[in-house]
Design an enzyme around this catalytic site. Structure first.
Site, mmCIF file in Angstrom:
data_model
loop_
_atom_site.group_PDB
_atom_site.id
_atom_site.type_symbol
_atom_site.label_atom_id
_atom_site.label_comp_id
_atom_site.label_asym_id
_atom_site.label_seq_id
_atom_site.Cartn_x
_atom_site.Cartn_y
_atom_site.Cartn_z
ATOM 1 N N CYS A 11 0.850 -1.181 0.000
ATOM 2 C CA CYS A 11 0.000 0.000 0.000
ATOM 3 C C CYS A 11 0.889 1.235 0.000
ATOM 4 C CB CYS A 11 -0.880 0.055 1.246
ATOM 5 S SG CYS A 11 -2.041 -1.313 1.372
ATOM 6 N N GLY A 37 -0.131 0.100 -5.080
ATOM 7 C CA GLY A 37 -1.437 -0.530 -4.923
ATOM 8 C C GLY A 37 -2.380 -0.043 -5.991
ATOM 9 N N ASN A 111 -0.066 1.275 5.890
ATOM 10 C CA ASN A 111 0.726 0.367 5.045
ATOM 11 C C ASN A 111 1.460 -0.601 5.971
ATOM 12 O OD1 ASN A 111 3.805 0.770 3.117
ATOM 13 N ND2 ASN A 111 2.351 -0.909 3.105
ATOM 14 N N GLY A 112 1.267 -1.890 5.746
ATOM 15 C CA GLY A 112 1.919 -2.899 6.586
ATOM 16 C C GLY A 112 0.936 -3.987 6.937
ATOM 17 N N TYR A 251 12.458 -4.404 -5.458
ATOM 18 C CA TYR A 251 11.354 -4.358 -6.410
ATOM 19 C C TYR A 251 10.274 -3.330 -6.117
ATOM 20 C CZ TYR A 251 6.965 -5.686 -8.586
ATOM 21 O OH TYR A 251 5.777 -5.651 -9.230
#
Ligand code: SF4
Length: 481
Positions: A11, A37, A111-112, A251
């Site tokens: 995210c 996302g 995010n996580g 990435y």
């Protein structure tokens, strides 16, 4: 389209405090974070009195247009782009999540992945709590609502003391924006300025797009409380050894971003250079599997003294395409996205650089395309070590048995992929490229997980517990309170 070549992104979050046109700037920032996302996008704005949220399934450009951001307005805002890591992909799990509690309206973007969320949720449900999403992030709002602390930052600190796992998050109230990062710093979160206002965002490319300036990372275990041109910082936990996700450099993040205080392009290129040193090949040219491997391939080519060629072209405009089962058998899913350049490849010994191999199914099809285009030899070089373990800290990975390197040797994988040779970057080489070996999580390569977890926790753990059936998303219209 077949299965993703990579692990899915996680995210992206952004927050802007005390700035005219906050919604517009936030939507710009979300465009820059779109790679993190693509399932849903949302913005919550505050104007000093109320909160307003607009979120939808789809890309940022589909969810926000000029009139939407104008209507939202606001002087502070938080935004989110989502790929689900816990909870299924649907509108009710889109973020920011906005709720009303005794402390007024609150919105959160996260995010996580919280590894003890299922335990906390079960306890709260037994005590009568009602959840409206199947996302782990909602737990934090419930914990905040239960807190007796007066200030929102104190309630958030109490909530975060009870959760375990990875979080880089932003919380918005009608007059405050609070951002925090977990003590191990798994996910990135940086701090910058736009004019006189403070901005927090997952990657610095979100600052660049609005003409802002990167200042520093929010530190692991740090909370910042942002007002109009004002910043207060406090520690949630003493600073110790970090566990930054090394895959952000391999990435996930954009190469033009500062992530964990470092430029992603430089580290990715260094990975390629070290791979070139560790695993040279007798070849005529080097090419990348675009786009995520371009930088590593350039580094490899430089170290190996070989020309870098654009031998594989990626179609950026492919959306959801219907492919019949019969076409799938003929590898259409890969052909739609990638096309090799026969004029470059014919008769050549080719080094193909990719950033990682997950299942290997897509790479097998790509190798077939290279051979069909006339490549005399295909030597595959991977700019990260073999992935042998799933991630539990916010990256949606397949289960262990689907990771090809979890059960096959490098030679066996080379045979499956039908390449002339296959070499991976060593773990030591990867950590050398980061420059701060001790500070990174490498669990997907080593199985050495920095925080214990329940192995059975699934991405859809809360969906499995619920008997609710999802219905299609409602017609356009915002959520306001
Ligand atoms: Fe990143 Fe891998 Fe650690 Fe997950 S397990 S946080 S993907 S390094």
């Amino acid at each position: 389209m077949g299965r993703a070549r990579h692990w899915r992104e996680e995210c992206g979050v952004v927050g802007i405090a005390g700035c005219a046109g906050a919604a517009e700037l936030t939507s710009l920032a979300l465009h820059a974070l779109q790679h993190r996302g693509q399932e849903s996008a949302g913005i919550t704005v505050a104007d000093g009195h109320t909160l307003a949220t607009h979120k939808r399934m789809g890309l940022v450009a589909d969810v926000f247009d000029e009139s939407t951001v104008k209507v939202l307005g606001g002087t502070s805002a938080i935004g989110h782009v989502r790929y689900s890591t816990t909870g299924t992909s649907n509108l009710r799990n889109a973020q920011p999540i906005q709720v009303t509690s005794h402390r007024g309206s609150l919105a959160l973007a996260h995010n996580g992945n919280l590894i003890n969320a299922h335990v906390l949720r079960r306890l709260m449900e037994q005590e009568g709590s009602i959840f409206s999403t199947t996302s782990d992030s909602e737990i934090i709002l419930h914990l905040m609502a239960r807190s007796r602390a007066e200030r929102v930052e104190d309630a958030l600190a109490e909530a975060l003391a009870q959760v375990q796992g990875a979080y880089s998050l932003v919380v918005l109230t009608k007059d405050k924006l609070v951002a925090a990062r977990d003590p191990l710093g798994f996910r990135p979160l940086c701090l910058g300025r736009f004019q006189d206002s403070y901005v927090v965002c997952s990657e610095s490319c979100a600052l660049d797009i609005m003409g802002g300036r990167y200042q520093r990372d929010i530190e692991p275990g740090e909370m910042v409380i942002l007002g109009e041109g004002e910043l207060a910082s406090r520690r949630l936990a003493p600073r110790g050894r970090e566990r930054r996700c090394v895959f952000e450099h391999i990435y996930f993040s954009r190469p033009d971003s500062m992530v964990f205080g470092r430029n992603v392009e430089k580290i990715r290129r260094r990975c390629g250079e070290i791979l070139g040193r560790e695993a040279p090949a007798a070849a005529d040219l080097v090419c990348a599997v675009p786009d995520s491997s371009n930088t590593a391939a350039l580094g490899y080519a430089r170290a190996a003294g070989l020309p870098f060629e654009l031998a594989l072209i990626r179609n950026h405009y492919v959306g959801r395409t219907f492919i019949s089962p019969a076409q799938k058998v003929r590898d259409m899913s890969v052909r739609i996205k990638f096309n090799p350049v026969a004029e470059v490849l014919a008769g050549q010994r080719v080094v193909v650089v990719d950033d990682s191999i997950v299942r290997g199914t897509t790479m097998r099809k790509l190798v077939k395309l290279f051979r069909a285009a006339g490549a005399a030899e295909v030597h595959l070089r991977i700019a990260s070590p073999p992935i042998t373990n799933p991630c539990y800290y916010g990256i949606d990975t397949p289960v262990r048995k689907e990771l090809i390197a979890s059960s096959h040797s490098v030679d066996e994988i080379a045979t499956y992929l039908r390449v002339d040779s296959l070499r991976y970057l060593s773990l030591e080489g990867l950590l050398e490229a980061t420059g701060e070996a001790e500070q990174y999580c490498t669990a997907c390569f080593t199985g050495a997980y920095p925080i214990d977890f329940a192995e059975h926790v699934e991405k859809n753990v809360f969906d499995l517990q619920t008997e609710t059936r999802e219905v299609p998303a409602p017609a356009p219209g915002g959520e306001r309170s």
